[in-house]
Design an enzyme around this catalytic site. Structure first.
Site, PDB file in Angstrom:
ATOM      1  N   LYS A 159      -0.605   1.603  -3.403  1.00  0.00           N
ATOM      2  CA  LYS A 159      -1.935   2.083  -3.022  1.00  0.00           C
ATOM      3  C   LYS A 159      -2.314   3.172  -4.030  1.00  0.00           C
ATOM      4  O   LYS A 159      -2.137   4.354  -3.778  1.00  0.00           O
ATOM      5  CB  LYS A 159      -1.928   2.603  -1.578  1.00  0.00           C
ATOM      6  CG  LYS A 159      -1.915   1.484  -0.527  1.00  0.00           C
ATOM      7  CD  LYS A 159      -2.043   2.005   0.887  1.00  0.00           C
ATOM      8  CE  LYS A 159      -3.442   1.892   1.445  1.00  0.00           C
ATOM      9  NZ  LYS A 159      -3.807   0.542   1.900  1.00  0.00           N
TER      10      LYS A 159
HETATM   11  C1  LIG Z   1      -4.029  -0.559   2.683  1.00  0.00           C
HETATM   12  C2  LIG Z   1      -4.441  -1.934   2.284  1.00  0.00           C
HETATM   13  C3  LIG Z   1      -4.198  -3.054   3.095  1.00  0.00           C
HETATM   14  C4  LIG Z   1      -3.652  -2.950   4.484  1.00  0.00           C
HETATM   15  O1  LIG Z   1      -2.391  -2.379   4.542  1.00  0.00           O
HETATM   16  P1  LIG Z   1      -1.840  -1.754   5.907  1.00  0.00           P
HETATM   17  O2  LIG Z   1      -0.485  -1.300   5.568  1.00  0.00           O
HETATM   18  O3  LIG Z   1      -1.863  -2.839   6.907  1.00  0.00           O
HETATM   19  O4  LIG Z   1      -2.772  -0.648   6.263  1.00  0.00           O
HETATM   20  C5  LIG Z   1      -4.503  -4.303   2.579  1.00  0.00           C
HETATM   21  N1  LIG Z   1      -5.058  -4.455   1.367  1.00  0.00           N
HETATM   22  C6  LIG Z   1      -5.337  -3.403   0.581  1.00  0.00           C
HETATM   23  C7  LIG Z   1      -5.954  -3.627  -0.750  1.00  0.00           C
HETATM   24  C8  LIG Z   1      -5.050  -2.127   1.035  1.00  0.00           C
HETATM   25  O5  LIG Z   1      -5.338  -1.074   0.263  1.00  0.00           O
END
Ligand SMILES: *Cc1c(COP(=O)(O)O)cnc(C)c1O
Length: 305
Positions: A159
């Site tokens: 992320k």
């Molecule tokens: C954060 C995110 C998700 C979802 O992830 P979780 O861990 O379920 O919150 C999916 N795709 C992207 C691009 C993200 O940034």
């Protein structure tokens, strides 16, 4: 607008919300190299509060940092404790938690070797990301003309702040055209994920989600796969094309912010009968039971405040 709370954890200390500012030369602000998490804390059925899958989120934060050559100046336990401390200090029974690891000011340019690695933990009340109506009635999605990152271009498992330019462009493109959320294809043209959520489709009782190749490994995605298998559903990770989304019986998005949000329409074609399908609704109910501590099978996923 974000609903403010009293305190924000910044570099090891809780400080007043309005004092949590950074210098204009903050490196991450210029070049986008920073990593973050999105976590939720829920009020449980017995009136306590629990953070959902805290250790997995903190683990992913450290993985994201490793991918970006960033050394977080705290241990995973220290970050977990800081998250608990911040929620308690703000007397929050439920809400959203945003840990952010960023590069501070010192050198400019693309070689931030000695700049400080800073950490903020922000908490605020946040309801349904795609609206209460989205959660109950489903949303209208559109396939964006912007492709999801290629694995040779950016690190799709982290992320990373800068990765979200791609997501925001896709989201702006489709919302300006009147839709609620963007579905992005990978660079081979197969369905990848939404701007900040993973995607699932249901066809003849078979649940499918895209493989991890180009997508973020969602913790909600993993939770749904685990819960659905326990419920006896067949759920597989497999590439599919956009026309399979047009003809599936049900479709939904998953993410910490979006939770489980049904898709009722894709590219102006109704999904199923245009209403959230039975499997989507059962999974949504099961998911909310888990996060609210009603399902003892998944008690280990909860960290009580
Ligand atoms: C954060 C995110 C998700 C979802 O992830 P979780 O861990 O379920 O919150 C999916 N795709 C992207 C691009 C993200 O940034």
């Amino acid at each position: 607008m974000v609903q403010s709370v009293k305190l924000i954890w910044l570099d090891g200390k809780l400080i007043p919300w309005e004092d949590a500012n950074v210098h204009i030369l903050t490196h991450t602000l210029h070049y986008g190299l920073g990593v973050f998490e999105g976590i939720r804390c829920y009020k449980t059925h017995d009136n306590r509060s629990a953070i959902f899958r805290l250790s997995e989120h903190v683990h992913r934060l450290f993985d994201s940092a490793t991918i970006c050559f960033m050394t977080i100046p705290y241990s995973a336990d220290e970050i977990s404790n800081a998250i608990l401390e911040t929620l308690k200090a703000n007397e929050m029974q439920e809400g959203y938690i945003r840990p952010l690891v960023f590069i501070g000011d010192e050198a400019m340019g693309l070689h931030p070797q000695k700049n400080p690695i800073r950490v903020g933990i922000i908490t605020w009340p946040w309801g349904a990301y795609l609206g209460e109506d989205g959660l109950t009635k489903g949303i209208r999605a559109k396939i964006s003309s912007i492709a999801r990152h290629h694995v040779n271009v950016s690190m799709t498992k982290a992320k990373i702040c800068g990765n979200y330019v791609n997501s925001i462009l896709a989201k702006l493109e489709v919302t300006r055209a009147g839709y609620d959320e963007a579905i992005m294809l990978d660079t081979d043209g197969y369905v990848s994920e939404a701007s900040g959520e993973n995607i699932f489709i249901v066809t003849h009782d078979l649940i499918r989600t895209t493989p991890l190749t180009s997508v973020l490994a969602g913790i909600t995605r993993n939770s749904i796969i685990t819960i659905a298998r326990k419920m006896g559903y067949t759920i597989i990770e497999e590439r599919f094309s956009r026309d399979e989304v047009y003809t599936c019986d049900e479709a939904f998005l998953s993410g910490t912010a979006a939770e489980i949000t049904p898709i009722r329409e894709v590219d102006d074609r109704p999904v199923g009968n245009g209403r959230p399908g039975p499997i989507t609704k059962r999974l949504q109910e099961a998911f909310f039971d888990v996060v609210k501590g009603k399902d003892k099978q998944f008690e280990s996923w909860l960290t009580y405040l």
